[in-house]
Design a protein around this motif. Structure first.
Motif, mmCIF file in Angstrom:
data_model
loop_
_atom_site.group_PDB
_atom_site.id
_atom_site.type_symbol
_atom_site.label_atom_id
_atom_site.label_comp_id
_atom_site.label_asym_id
_atom_site.label_seq_id
_atom_site.Cartn_x
_atom_site.Cartn_y
_atom_site.Cartn_z
ATOM 1 N N GLU A 187 12.086 32.479 62.220
ATOM 2 C CA GLU A 187 11.828 31.486 61.303
ATOM 3 C C GLU A 187 11.121 30.685 61.673
ATOM 4 O O GLU A 187 10.120 29.978 60.866
ATOM 5 C CB GLU A 187 13.195 31.270 60.722
ATOM 6 C CG GLU A 187 14.049 32.155 60.031
ATOM 7 C CD GLU A 187 15.574 31.591 59.738
ATOM 8 O OE1 GLU A 187 15.690 30.379 59.990
ATOM 9 O OE2 GLU A 187 16.205 32.280 58.945
ATOM 10 N N GLU A 194 5.539 40.160 65.608
ATOM 11 C CA GLU A 194 6.519 41.203 65.125
ATOM 12 C C GLU A 194 7.294 41.547 65.929
ATOM 13 O O GLU A 194 7.564 41.296 67.188
ATOM 14 C CB GLU A 194 5.817 42.459 64.922
ATOM 15 C CG GLU A 194 4.554 42.565 63.742
ATOM 16 C CD GLU A 194 3.893 43.970 63.653
ATOM 17 O OE1 GLU A 194 4.943 44.780 63.558
ATOM 18 O OE2 GLU A 194 2.698 43.761 63.528
ATOM 19 N N ARG A 196 10.970 44.360 66.481
ATOM 20 C CA ARG A 196 11.694 45.482 66.028
ATOM 21 C C ARG A 196 12.981 45.857 66.959
ATOM 22 O O ARG A 196 13.092 44.899 68.061
ATOM 23 C CB ARG A 196 10.864 46.784 66.006
ATOM 24 C CG ARG A 196 9.753 46.871 65.236
ATOM 25 C CD ARG A 196 8.706 47.975 65.337
ATOM 26 N NE ARG A 196 7.539 48.117 64.056
ATOM 27 C CZ ARG A 196 6.936 48.932 64.182
ATOM 28 N NH1 ARG A 196 6.821 50.296 64.771
ATOM 29 N NH2 ARG A 196 5.790 48.980 63.464
ATOM 30 N N PRO A 249 11.966 48.026 62.220
ATOM 31 C CA PRO A 249 11.387 46.780 62.142
ATOM 32 C C PRO A 249 12.477 45.737 61.670
ATOM 33 O O PRO A 249 13.360 45.863 60.852
ATOM 34 C CB PRO A 249 10.474 46.957 60.886
ATOM 35 C CG PRO A 249 9.832 48.353 60.684
ATOM 36 C CD PRO A 249 11.303 49.230 61.351
ATOM 37 N N HIS A 251 11.287 42.022 61.819
ATOM 38 C CA HIS A 251 10.422 40.978 61.457
ATOM 39 C C HIS A 251 8.998 41.322 61.606
ATOM 40 O O HIS A 251 8.510 41.964 62.601
ATOM 41 C CB HIS A 251 10.545 39.650 62.476
ATOM 42 C CG HIS A 251 9.841 38.398 62.062
ATOM 43 N ND1 HIS A 251 10.228 37.476 61.254
ATOM 44 C CD2 HIS A 251 8.578 37.889 62.501
ATOM 45 C CE1 HIS A 251 9.393 36.459 61.072
ATOM 46 N NE2 HIS A 251 8.400 36.842 61.700
ATOM 47 N N PRO A 252 8.201 40.910 60.456
ATOM 48 C CA PRO A 252 8.150 39.972 59.474
ATOM 49 C C PRO A 252 9.313 40.624 58.210
ATOM 50 O O PRO A 252 9.919 39.897 57.540
ATOM 51 C CB PRO A 252 7.006 39.453 58.909
ATOM 52 C CG PRO A 252 6.113 40.468 59.311
ATOM 53 C CD PRO A 252 6.772 41.204 60.331
ATOM 54 N N GLN A 253 8.971 41.990 58.048
ATOM 55 C CA GLN A 253 9.971 42.377 57.125
ATOM 56 C C GLN A 253 10.888 43.582 57.625
ATOM 57 O O GLN A 253 10.547 44.441 58.521
ATOM 58 C CB GLN A 253 8.913 43.691 56.446
ATOM 59 C CG GLN A 253 7.809 42.922 55.432
ATOM 60 C CD GLN A 253 8.404 42.105 54.479
ATOM 61 O OE1 GLN A 253 9.503 42.287 53.896
ATOM 62 N NE2 GLN A 253 7.894 40.676 54.308
ATOM 63 N N ALA A 254 12.060 43.202 57.329
ATOM 64 C CA ALA A 254 13.215 43.927 58.000
ATOM 65 C C ALA A 254 13.447 45.206 57.204
ATOM 66 O O ALA A 254 13.427 45.132 56.107
ATOM 67 C CB ALA A 254 14.623 42.985 58.096
ATOM 68 N N VAL A 255 13.786 46.394 57.896
ATOM 69 C CA VAL A 255 14.018 47.438 57.534
ATOM 70 C C VAL A 255 15.606 47.745 57.892
ATOM 71 O O VAL A 255 15.702 47.884 59.001
ATOM 72 C CB VAL A 255 13.074 48.674 57.681
ATOM 73 C CG1 VAL A 255 13.600 50.127 57.194
ATOM 74 C CG2 VAL A 255 11.896 48.629 57.381
ATOM 75 N N GLU A 256 16.363 48.094 56.870
ATOM 76 C CA GLU A 256 17.992 48.424 57.160
ATOM 77 C C GLU A 256 18.038 50.082 57.252
ATOM 78 O O GLU A 256 17.444 50.641 56.464
ATOM 79 C CB GLU A 256 18.627 47.836 56.000
ATOM 80 C CG GLU A 256 18.825 46.411 56.006
ATOM 81 C CD GLU A 256 18.990 45.680 57.177
ATOM 82 O OE1 GLU A 256 19.730 46.166 58.068
ATOM 83 O OE2 GLU A 256 18.450 44.511 57.371
#
Length: 327
Positions: A187, A194, A196, A249, A251-256
């Protein structure tokens, strides 16, 4: 029992010694004759002669004995670290003698860093000189939250590197995706960064500008190896790139990762290790969690599959087909 037969490591408490020491604590004393079955108790200071009767031995309080033995252990560890530093200092100049030195290869291809402080300094120096990229594999460190000064120093160092226009790519275990210190880190960092995560990762690895890498050189990470050999650097980068492509991934986009048939991704990873025969402690270490958390996940997995025992759980995991799916 003779000294020849009564042999074990320093500061260890054998079975005979444990029984005799327990008796001394209950009774307040034992005879010197009784102590001959466990001379280690006198050697490590758990029994001492009574002031008024040298044939009677009195026990040292367990709390006092524990503190004394821990202090001896800490002193021994400190001595070993100093010895490691002396060895590293001795061999560092010798490592340069393997081949003729020219201006282009004045920096050694391999260099032992004899302490965590020296390792940190070397990484900071390399990052100050770096301008392009940092690749990092960061295994879970349960003590990191107890050392906020290290986290703060790493934040400043990484932000300065990003401010140069460089980029950072970092790999973690899934278990730290939602850790407060990890979330706070990403943050606050600004720039091309990035992160992962994977179920399992390798030991710690830091690569800067694809010219220098740092890896642990001892189990407790007090020693590190600075690597500048091109072939080794290429191998490390290739390993990182393969793990990066497999990672999720964060950060910056989290993938669940989706939960399938009631089995979470973490439980899937645990199931794979269970059928390989790993203990709870092994599973916890490999997945970067404490043993208690691992056992909670195992219990949830057992409940989901309807298992009533550890042996049955392995059978049900195999029959369920949950390990047949990849990714």
């Amino acid at each position: 029992m003779t000294d020849r037969t009564h042999r074990h490591g320093e500061e260890e408490l054998c079975e005979a010694g444990m029984r005799l020491y327990s008796r001394a604590l209950r009774d307040g004393q034992v005879s010197s004759v009784a102590a001959t079955i466990a001379p280690c108790l006198i050697d490590i200071g758990l029994l001492h002669p009574a002031v008024d009767d040298l044939n009677r031995l009195e026990p040292v309080a367990p709390t006092v004995a524990l503190q004394r033995l821990l202090r001896l252990s800490e002193d021994r560890i400190a001595d070993e670290r100093r010895r490691g530093q002396r060895i590293a200092d001795t061999f560092e100049p010798l490592m340069r003698l393997g081949s003729p030195t020219t201006a282009s290869d004045a920096t050694p291809a391999l260099r032992i860093l004899g302490s965590k402080e020296r390792t940190g300094q070397a990484i900071e120096e390399a990052m100050r000189e770096g301008r392009h990229e940092l690749l990092a594999i960061q295994p879970h460190d349960p003590s990191v939250t107890q050392r906020p000064y290290i986290l703060e120093g790493a934040m400043k160092r990484d932000q300065a590197f990003l401010d140069h226009g460089a980029r950072i790519r970092a790999l973690y275990q899934h278990t730290v995706r939602y850790a407060p210190y990890t979330r706070a880190r990403y943050e606050q960092l600004t720039g091309d960064v990035e992160a992962r995560s994977l179920d399992e990762i390798t030991e710690r690895l830091i690569i800067i500008d694809r010219t220098v890498a740092f890896i642990p050189a001892s189990a407790d990470r007090t020693l590190a190896l600075e690597v500048r050999h091109p072939a080794l650097i290429a191998y490390f980068v290739n390993t990182f790139d393969r793990l990066w492509r497999l990672a999720t991934p964060m950060h910056p986009q989290a993938v669940e990762q989706a939960t399938l048939n009631g089995i979470t991704p973490r439980q899937h990873a645990i199931a794979a290790l269970l059928v390989e025969g790993h203990t709870d402690a092994d599973i916890a270490e490999r997945l970067g969690m404490n043993v208690r958390t691992a056992r909670v996940h195992i219990a949830k997995l057992a409940a989901t599959l309807g298992s009533e025992s550890r042996a049955q759980l392995g059978f049900l995991i195999g029959r369920s087909g949950i390990l047949d799916r990849e990714g």
